[in-house]
Enzyme design. Sequence first.
Site, PDB file in Angstrom:
ATOM      1  N   CYS A 250      -8.493   1.087  -1.473  1.00 32.08           N
ATOM      2  CA  CYS A 250      -8.573   2.415  -0.851  1.00 32.08           C
ATOM      3  C   CYS A 250      -8.003   2.311   0.561  1.00 32.08           C
ATOM      4  O   CYS A 250      -8.460   1.494   1.345  1.00 32.08           O
ATOM      5  CB  CYS A 250     -10.014   2.897  -0.809  1.00 32.08           C
TER       6      CYS A 250
ATOM      7  N   GLY B 106      -3.574  10.478 -12.564  1.00 31.67           N
ATOM      8  CA  GLY B 106      -4.515  11.022 -11.588  1.00 31.67           C
ATOM      9  C   GLY B 106      -4.154  12.424 -11.157  1.00 31.67           C
ATOM     10  O   GLY B 106      -4.540  13.405 -11.786  1.00 31.67           O
TER      11      GLY B 106
END
Lengths: 300, 257
Positions: free
Chosen positions: A125, A260
């Site tokens: 991330c 996604g």
Amino acid sequence: MITLTGLKLKNPTILAAGIMGTTGASLVRMANEGAGAVVTKSIGAEPKEGHPNPSMIQLECGFLNAMGLPNPSYDGFLQELEFAKNGSSVPVIASIFGGDADEFLRVAEGLSPAKPDAFELNVSCPHAEGYGAMIGTDPYVVEEITRAVCDSVDVPVWVKLTPNVTDIVAIGEAAERGGADGVVAINTVRAMAIDIATGYPILGNRFGGLSGSAIRPIAVKCVYDLYAALDIPVIGVGGVSGWQDAVEMIMAGASAVQIGSAVSGGVGVFGTIADGIDKYLDENGYTGVEGIIGLAHEVI
Amino acid sequence: MRPINVTITKIVEESPSTRTFFFDKSFDSAKPGQFVMAWIRGVDEIPMTLPYNNAITVQKVGDATSALFDLDVGDSIGIRGPFGNGFTLPQKNENILLIAGGVGSAPLVPLAEYGMRAGSDVTTILGARSADELIFADRFRAAGVLHITTDDGSEGRGGFVTDVLNEIDISEYDRICTCGPEIMMARVFGILHDAGAHGQAEFSLHRYFKCGIGVCGACCMDPHGLRVCKDGPVFNGELLVDSEFGEYKRGGSGVRV
């Protein structure tokens, strides 16, 4: 049907982490829409609200986000994971994050009662202080965390890699040494957008990660390099929104693809892409997706 | 889309806790019930419905809305949208019932006016805690028949919107549209469900939004995983049967509250 790190998938499309993965019900919905497997929102040890909004905006070329790893903790997420497991017939992969190996272990063990089919370690991330890419850029830390989780769980472990490094292959090799069953590439590319009316960075966190079609060529290159260097499967992710994108990613070396941001165009995207891949394989005389995995490495 | 910069041109105090902020830009493609994400720079971005094409009506409830209340005419905010699905638009000769509670009147009042222009018969039940919290009563009255209820009886009938709903013949209406506090809408849903009319009813829901564009999944509802920001925020009552609606929701971390 494909087999991926020991998991049986009805097709090679997988819901990516952080998308429609906060609730068990939304994971089941994505499975019903045709996903071959689903990955949960990244779960940590403590409840986290995430960054203030705007946390995601659509840009001209893709999507920019800094959610900040919002999650209800493994304790709060157990019931969601159980709902997803009970309600869907596809593998449910738990994405987890932590600040060190011990925290990863705590989360993995905390979620284990709900029997996830695999774990995906989020060491990538790009915008959470002390987590994600803060540790995923260091091959020694990645190897240590991967080994710790692999030694303690009895399901496959995938490691999701950040492209925000000089050499993604070095990180992929570290994950492989640590015992990973597969790597997932790539997470979002560090990025920001500025409001020209005022000069304010638009995201609440000021900067974040870019997803969507703009990053697909970056993902294709990362997957290509990882496939050449590793013995474990590579799962390709980054800007896949149509079957052509998926085929390209597979030819670069991906054994499966994650999807996604493309759900913004409709949650039916999984079924559409899976059907498109099948049709392409049929029309070109391949008996299965394995016929084209890494094809780009063989033809030249 | 990136946030569009809008300058505040007028601020109207609708009630002690509620203000309408008018902009220098109009979102004319917006359908009643759609929402925009209003960005108060440096603070937060929150979903808001449009009572006019160029305004949002805001109740002061938290950090972001308080920061908005600190702004003056000439200040600017960012707007993304309109997003989501609005209410079904009334047709000529249709009989429409609107049930609004508090600031929930904001998305319903342009619907009432649309209905009036389209030639439908619009009846509104407008409820608030007290007389000074009644919002857009004059606009609803001008668009058709208006029943007012206040919790404290300071105007109209003392009690709740459901007291009026219980006494009218629901079968007379082609469609029932409602927005207000979830506890109010849940009671409306209960009455309509008992009458078998929930399939003719539309509810405008609130949940914690992050992306606002149907990607992140933060606002998904149980048990079908419907996204309030993209599949809603207006839902047919059929989709809410045996759902989390009226029972619980999720906060910013995803934990049930």
